[in-house]
Scaffold this active site. Structure first.
Site, PDB file in Angstrom:
ATOM      1  N   ASP A 136    -105.067  -4.655 -72.385  1.00 19.84           N
ATOM      2  CA  ASP A 136    -104.872  -5.894 -72.641  1.00 19.84           C
ATOM      3  C   ASP A 136    -106.310  -6.554 -72.460  1.00 19.84           C
ATOM      4  OD1 ASP A 136    -104.020  -4.940 -69.530  1.00 19.84           O
ATOM      5  OD2 ASP A 136    -105.308  -6.755 -69.550  1.00 19.84           O
ATOM      6  N   GLU A 162     -99.810   6.456 -66.739  1.00 20.02           N
ATOM      7  CA  GLU A 162    -101.358   6.732 -67.119  1.00 20.02           C
ATOM      8  C   GLU A 162    -101.537   8.159 -67.383  1.00 20.02           C
ATOM      9  OE1 GLU A 162    -103.523   2.495 -65.461  1.00 20.02           O
ATOM     10  OE2 GLU A 162    -103.291   4.431 -64.048  1.00 20.02           O
TER      11      GLU A 162
HETATM   12  N1  SAH Z   1     -97.194  -4.785 -64.267  1.00 21.51           N
HETATM   13  C1  SAH Z   1     -97.321  -3.548 -64.459  1.00 21.51           C
HETATM   14  C2  SAH Z   1     -98.150  -2.981 -63.149  1.00 21.51           C
HETATM   15  C3  SAH Z   1     -99.563  -2.320 -63.230  1.00 21.51           C
HETATM   16  S1  SAH Z   1    -100.804  -3.319 -64.120  1.00 21.51           S
HETATM   17  C4  SAH Z   1     -96.204  -2.546 -64.572  1.00 21.51           C
HETATM   18  O1  SAH Z   1     -95.170  -3.164 -64.484  1.00 21.51           O
HETATM   19  O2  SAH Z   1     -96.136  -1.574 -64.799  1.00 21.51           O
HETATM   20  C5  SAH Z   1    -102.086  -2.934 -63.174  1.00 21.51           C
HETATM   21  C6  SAH Z   1    -102.625  -1.672 -63.340  1.00 21.51           C
HETATM   22  O3  SAH Z   1    -103.378  -1.251 -64.471  1.00 21.51           O
HETATM   23  C7  SAH Z   1    -103.737  -1.234 -62.177  1.00 21.51           C
HETATM   24  O4  SAH Z   1    -103.625   0.002 -61.726  1.00 21.51           O
HETATM   25  C8  SAH Z   1    -105.126  -1.738 -62.779  1.00 21.51           C
HETATM   26  O5  SAH Z   1    -106.224  -0.875 -62.500  1.00 21.51           O
HETATM   27  C9  SAH Z   1    -104.817  -1.621 -64.301  1.00 21.51           C
HETATM   28  N2  SAH Z   1    -104.856  -3.092 -65.200  1.00 21.51           N
HETATM   29  C10 SAH Z   1    -104.721  -2.883 -66.456  1.00 21.51           C
HETATM   30  N3  SAH Z   1    -104.933  -4.161 -67.097  1.00 21.51           N
HETATM   31  C11 SAH Z   1    -105.444  -4.867 -65.676  1.00 21.51           C
HETATM   32  C12 SAH Z   1    -106.078  -6.147 -65.715  1.00 21.51           C
HETATM   33  N4  SAH Z   1    -105.982  -7.198 -66.675  1.00 21.51           N
HETATM   34  N5  SAH Z   1    -106.296  -6.567 -64.685  1.00 21.51           N
HETATM   35  C13 SAH Z   1    -106.165  -5.800 -63.544  1.00 21.51           C
HETATM   36  N6  SAH Z   1    -105.895  -4.534 -63.687  1.00 21.51           N
HETATM   37  C14 SAH Z   1    -105.406  -4.099 -64.739  1.00 21.51           C
END
Ligand code: SAH
Length: 246
Positions: free
Chosen positions: A202, A14
């Site tokens: 998303d 990010e």
């Molecule tokens: N699965 C991702 C991991 C990060 S997702 C990967 O493999 O790279 C979560 C991160 O993005 C967190 O820091 C959160 O603050 C943010 N985020 C983005 N979309 C989100 C959602 N729908 N719910 C919760 N956090 C979300």
């Protein structure tokens, strides 16, 4: 330099476009060497002194330390050592289509940050669990920079339950993510104004699985964060009176 701004990010992906654009330099001396956080120093055109702090990677799982515990501790270390005039938490978030969110929107959070996964049904503790931590949200800046306005709801899960959805709705969450309210809590204790910028990766109430959509849109959202964070820093550097502490 008259102004100091701390930027707190959870994931390196990010923050990377912004670190590169500003030419920020890794500073291994700022933090506690036992902690995983990564601190970068630099400035915006010599006018705003900057600290950018990442939550760092977990040495066992080799992924970024997302979520509230690392965000809380990183915020404490960064804000107490750097003593900024403003703390900005920038990052990605899930957005609700029902509240008008679209992929790529960048929100400036304009109402108190709350949690949706601290459910404590005991009088007094219920409100404490949800929390309500103030934000610095200059409306005219949002208008000038094309930032959407809305609320954020924080919890430690990427997914959600039906109860989470009910509470996010009560929290007026246009977006949900995993750090903002935790950092806002620390900033409120240390009396540092707190601004949150959230780029939608998303759509929570859409048809695509969150993790797939998140990964597909992470790079574009991170570039949007770079643009909008730079816009905010430039806007503030031209108006130093906005950051005078009360
Ligand atoms: N699965 C991702 C991991 C990060 S997702 C990967 O493999 O790279 C979560 C991160 O993005 C967190 O820091 C959160 O603050 C943010 N985020 C983005 N979309 C989100 C959602 N729908 N719910 C919760 N956090 C979300």
């Amino acid at each position: 330099m008259s102004q100091k701004v701390a930027l707190i990010f959870a994931m390196e992906a990010e923050a990377r476009p912004l670190i590169d654009e500003l030419g920020l330099e890794y500073d291994p001396t700022l933090g506690d060497p036992r902690l995983p956080f990564k601190h970068f120093r630099g400035s915006l055109d010599g006018r705003i002194e900057l600290l950018l702090s990442l939550s760092g990677k977990d040495s066992r799982y080799q992924v970024d330390h997302i979520g509230t515990e690392p965000a809380t501790l990183n915020a404490y270390v960064s804000l107490s050592k750097f003593q900024p005039d403003l703390c900005i938490n920038a990052g990605t978030a899930g957005g609700f289509r029902s509240r008008g969110c679209a992929i790529g929107d960048v929100f400036m959070i304009d109402r108190p940050c709350k949690f949706h996964d601290h459910r404590i049904p005991i009088p007094g503790f219920d409100a404490y669990g949800i929390g309500s931590y103030p934000v610095f949200a200059p409306q005219e800046m949002a208008t000038a920079l094309g930032l959407k306005l809305g609320g954020v709801s924080t919890g430690n899960s990427l997914d959600y339950t039906d109860v989470c959805l009910e509470i996010i709705e009560k929290n007026e969450g246009h977006v949900k993510e995993m750090e903002a309210a935790a950092i806002a809590w620390v900033a409120s204790l240390l009396k540092v104004p707190f601004l949150a910028l959230k780029s939608v990766t998303d759509i929570v109430d859409g048809e695509h699985p969150t993790h797939e959509e998140f990964l597909r849109n992470l790079d574009a959202a991170s570039r949007r964060i770079r643009e909008k964070t730079l816009d905010v820093l430039r806007y503030l550097s031209a108006r130093p009176h906005l950051l005078h502490r009360s």
